[in-house]
Design a protein around this motif. Structure first.
Motif, short mmCIF file in Angstrom:
data_model
loop_
_atom_site.label_atom_id
_atom_site.label_comp_id
_atom_site.label_asym_id
_atom_site.label_seq_id
_atom_site.Cartn_x
_atom_site.Cartn_y
_atom_site.Cartn_z
N UNK A 353 0.83 -1.20 0.00
CA UNK A 353 0.00 0.00 0.00
C UNK A 353 0.86 1.24 0.00
N UNK A 432 -7.00 7.84 1.18
CA UNK A 432 -7.85 6.66 1.05
C UNK A 432 -9.14 6.85 1.81
N UNK A 436 -14.85 3.51 0.86
CA UNK A 436 -14.47 2.88 -0.40
C UNK A 436 -13.71 1.58 -0.19
N UNK A 437 -12.77 1.59 0.75
CA UNK A 437 -11.98 0.39 1.03
C UNK A 437 -12.89 -0.73 1.53
N UNK A 440 -14.75 -2.12 -1.26
CA UNK A 440 -13.85 -3.00 -2.02
C UNK A 440 -13.85 -4.42 -1.44
N UNK A 532 -16.42 8.64 -6.37
CA UNK A 532 -16.62 9.43 -7.58
C UNK A 532 -17.89 10.25 -7.60
N UNK A 555 -9.80 10.45 -20.95
CA UNK A 555 -10.33 9.35 -21.76
C UNK A 555 -11.75 9.63 -22.26
N UNK A 556 -12.42 10.62 -21.64
CA UNK A 556 -13.83 10.86 -21.99
C UNK A 556 -14.00 12.03 -22.94
N UNK A 577 -12.15 10.17 -13.54
CA UNK A 577 -11.12 9.15 -13.42
C UNK A 577 -9.86 9.69 -12.75
N UNK A 578 -9.68 11.01 -12.80
CA UNK A 578 -8.53 11.59 -12.14
C UNK A 578 -7.27 11.64 -12.99
N UNK A 582 -3.41 13.92 -12.46
CA UNK A 582 -2.08 13.35 -12.53
C UNK A 582 -1.22 14.02 -13.61
#
Ligand code: FMN
Lengths: 592, 154
Positions: A353, A432, A436-437, A440, A532, A555-556, A577-578, A582
């Motif tokens: 992690x 984090x 969400x974790x 998951x 999201x 990507x969109x 997506x973030x 980045x």
């Protein structure tokens, strides 16, 4: 000058993924060149070794020149020529590529038993294991000890099962040894299904003979003549090395008929798992070996009385078995000198992690968690704030910052709502989201639930649905209570360990991070900026230089703007997506 | 096909009749488990086809439909999850024009699969392209690798 030169290249899955094979070829090619003097060639040997733990720095290469060891990190084929030139020929290590302080810090704070030979010996050579004392324990046991004495030694060592439940190994063997059946089995559980765990893979890849020796000793102690290793098909390298090792062991007559000249026959078969987490559970594993759907059965009867093909069967984890030869070689007292009152010995953890020195570690039971994170792990990656450690995978829980001084052993972790489990430790930082974790893990358990018992099949589905609505901004008042109630019911009524522990991640995150759940439900906000549906991305006009980097990676196709002019994100098209964040060098994109 | 099935039948008999191993063998031969093969064995061994399907659908390893020429396996373990595997997967689906729920491209060139954990967590996020493990993957280098594979095809 006479050269005594040994090259050891890390070739576990991590080492190979980072290009270990290419590095090995480079050494071979370079050393094969005519210009290299014959005396170097003659005294040089090269070995692949298994994982030594710090895979994040692969490819790691040890050079042992006239008994002085130098370790290099991040080695690429093009570096080999210079290492040979400066280090081998001129005797000056290339200092800029030598491992840094944190490599030593990582290793110096560990105590290695199971891993003591991993990363040092060549796992594909039985001689390497034998030269390091391997199979001495088997000889000692079979030539000088009765099965009862062997079991007594294991009992005295305090070894407990490393597969998760922590059942005393000596006791398990004793139960099985007292059964009078003519046919008994010993099974090595190498199904390692916990996501985030790779202890067993590394042990088999790095030192398969220790597991085999442990199994033979176990078989001798309980009176089994057949063994199985049930191993995941997702571990191709481990399977290959295990098969090779079994063949070598047969050749050396450690397996087969009349082992070491005694009236003891034993052999081991390899069974490939087919990708079902629940098959790590012992009764499901047995069903799977028998060729059925891997569904657990109610216990009792326990496998030690009625296991594979209804015969008495001992099932042990890889790490448990790999401890056996070392315990017998060094004595029960020696092993019991590590650890705490109730949790003896050492434990291997997969530390991963958001941690600086991510890798495989072995520490004495009872070590403070803080030492693992900061002394061995070197702290949190990118100087972020520590948030929690998730231990025990989908059956475990999260340990928050305020409990960092807790001791890591079976009892202490259980007291705060987590478990040692098989040894996965995933470090989480401020970025984090605990909801969400948790979601998951529930996605995982829900999809891996075999469906046999209702509480697990339907219960995990309902838990997941509630978590999904919370993380998508549709959480309702009372959802936290509902999660808790349902969790307790599922724990109390599920058939096997999967369902009995599946709610643990929920209960532990609610216990320590209730405020995050509340922020999702009441304020429709994800404090960590992960969920999201609760986020939107915007470009800050004052920082945007109009370079177009974000537009290219989106990507969109949600980002528009002329070159050198401020760009804009269309929130309708954005898939959150973030990728843009980045790509932005100017920190001009914010999510919130 | 008949010849291969006969060979597998012989192996099966040697292996003390283990259906999981048999299905693993079938998949090794064909890349997936053809329905016809199941009916063939069902008839030959007098075992109801439902038992084969029961097992084939229980274990994640078995595929009942043909898969693509290039297999891209994305790891969805915990470490990969916190290191952004979801974003990698979304980018991948987009690049290959795969709609939600589909795993193989129309031209059968690519199959994208998710696995629980490949146990290489220290180099997360991990993507396996045609059996080669790629650690510390980013959307960028993943796309490059895919485009290279696509070019090879054309
Ligand atoms: C859902 C589930 C999954 C499990 N997975 C594993 C596994 O991957 N490896 C393992 O050794 N034990 C696993 N176990 C524990 C085994 O059932 C069993 O306790 C263990 O293999 C016994 O070996 P030990 O006494 O040496 O720990 C699992 C248990 C459950 C309930």
């Amino acid at each position: 000058m006479k050269h005594d030169l040994i090259i050891k290249i890390c070739m576990g899955t991590g080492g190979i993924a980072s290009g270990g094979l290419d590095v090995m070829h480079a050494f071979r090619n370079q050393l094969g060149k005519k210009s290299i003097k014959a005396d170097i060639k003659k005294h040089c040997s090269m070995h692949k070794v298994g994982c030594r733990g710090l895979c994040a720095k692969d490819v790691l290469v040890d050079i042992i020149l006239n008994n002085v060891k130098t370790t290099y990190q991040f080695i690429k084929p093009y570096m080999v020529e210079r290492i040979i030139e400066e280090h081998f020929i001129n005797g000056n290590p290339v200092l800029e590529w030598v491992v840094s302080e944190d490599y030593h810090q990582f290793h110096d704070n560990q105590i290695k038993v199971v891993l003591s030979d991993c990363g040092i010996i060549d796992p594909e050579e039985i001689e390497a294991y034998i030269n390091a004392g391997g199979y001495d324990a088997l000889r000692q046991v079979m030539l000088t000890m009765s099965p009862g004495e062997t079991i007594e030694t294991i009992k005295k060592s305090g070894l407990r099962g490393r597969g998760g439940a922590g059942f005393p190994t000596g006791l398990k063997w004793e139960f099985c040894s007292k059964e009078t059946s003519a046919q008994k089995y010993i099974i090595c559980n190498a199904d390692e299904g916990d996501p985030g765990a790779f202890m067993d893979r590394s042990v088999i890849e790095g030192n398969p003979h220790a597991v085999i020796e442990g199994m033979i000793i176990g078989a001798y102690s309980i009176g089994a003549d057949n063994g199985y290793v049930y191993i995941r098909a997702e571990y191709p390298l481990a399977v290959e090395r295990l098969r090779k090792a079994l063949q070598q062991a047969r050749k050396h007559k450690f397996l087969g008929k009349k082992i070491l000249g005694k009236e003891f026959n034993f052999d081991i078969k390899v069974k490939l798992g087919a990708g079902a987490f629940v098959c790590g559970e012992e009764t499901a594993l047995i069903a799977s070996i028998e060729g059925y759907r891997g569904m657990p059965k109610a216990k009792p009867p326990f496998p030690v009385y009625k296991g594979l093909w209804s015969k008495p069967t001992v099932i042990n984890n890889v790490e448990t078995l790999a401890n056996i030869p070392y315990i017998l070689r060094n004595g029960a007292e020696w092993y019991a000198s590590f650890g705490t009152e109730k949790s003896k010995g050492t434990k291997v953890f997969a530390l991963t992690g958001k941690i600086r020195n991510s890798g495989l570690i072995e520490v004495p039971m009872g070590i403070p968690l803080r030492e693992i994170i900061y002394d061995i792990g070197g702290g949190i990656e990118n100087d972020m704030a520590f948030k929690a450690v998730q231990t025990g995978g989908p059956s475990g829980g999260c340990i928050p910052a305020k409990l960092l001084d807790i001791k890591v052993d079976y009892e202490s972790l259980a007291s705060v709502g987590s478990i040692v489990g098989s040894g996965g430790m995933v470090v989480l930082d401020e970025n984090d989201c605990m909801v969400n974790i948790t979601k998951f893990f529930l996605q995982f358990t829900q999809s891996e639930s075999c469906g046999k018992c209702t509480p697990c099949r339907i219960g995990t589905k309902r838990l997941l649905e509630i978590l999904e609505r919370i993380s998508s901004g549709n959480g309702r008042d009372g959802d936290i209570k509902l999660l808790e109630d349902l969790s307790h019911d599922i724990k109390a009524t599920s058939l096997c360990g999967l369902g009995q522990t599946a709610p643990n991640p929920i209960l532990s995150t609610i216990k320590y991070f209730r405020d995050e759940y509340e922020a999702h439900i009441k304020e429709k906000k994800c404090p960590a900026g992960v969920c999201k549906d609760l986020l939107s991305y915007i470009i800050l006009d004052q920082f945007c230089k109009g370079c177009g980097a974000c537009k290219r990676v989106c990507p969109a196709g949600a980002i528009s703007g002329e070159r050198k002019a401020v760009h804009k994100i269309d929130t309708q098209t954005c898939v959150k997506c973030g990728a843009c964040i980045e790509s932005c060098k100017f920190k001009a994109i914010r999510k919130g | 096909m008949e010849k291969i099935l006969n060979k597998l039948y012989t192996n099966y008999k040697k292996d003390a009749g283990n259906i999981i191993s048999l299905l693993q063998d079938i998949q090794n031969e064909f890349g997936y488990i053809p329905e016809d093969a199941i009916y063939w064995f069902s008839g030959r061994l007098d075992i109801p086809a439902s038992r084969f399907f029961g097992i084939a659908t229980f274990y994640a390893q078995f595929h009942l439909a043909p898969r693509g020429k290039n297999i891209i396996t994305t790891c969805c373990g915990t470490a990969c999850h916190v290191k952004g595997s979801e974003r990698l997967i979304n980018g991948l689906m987009k690049e290959l024009d795969l709609p939600e729920g589909e795993t193989t491209t129309g031209d059968r060139e690519f199959t994208v699969e998710k696995v629980n954990c490949v146990g290489a967590c220290s180099i997360a996020p991990v993507v396996i392209i045609n059996d080669k493990v790629h650690g510390k993957s980013s959307t960028d280098n993943l796309m490059k690798a895919i485009r290279k594979l696509k070019e090879k095809e054309n």
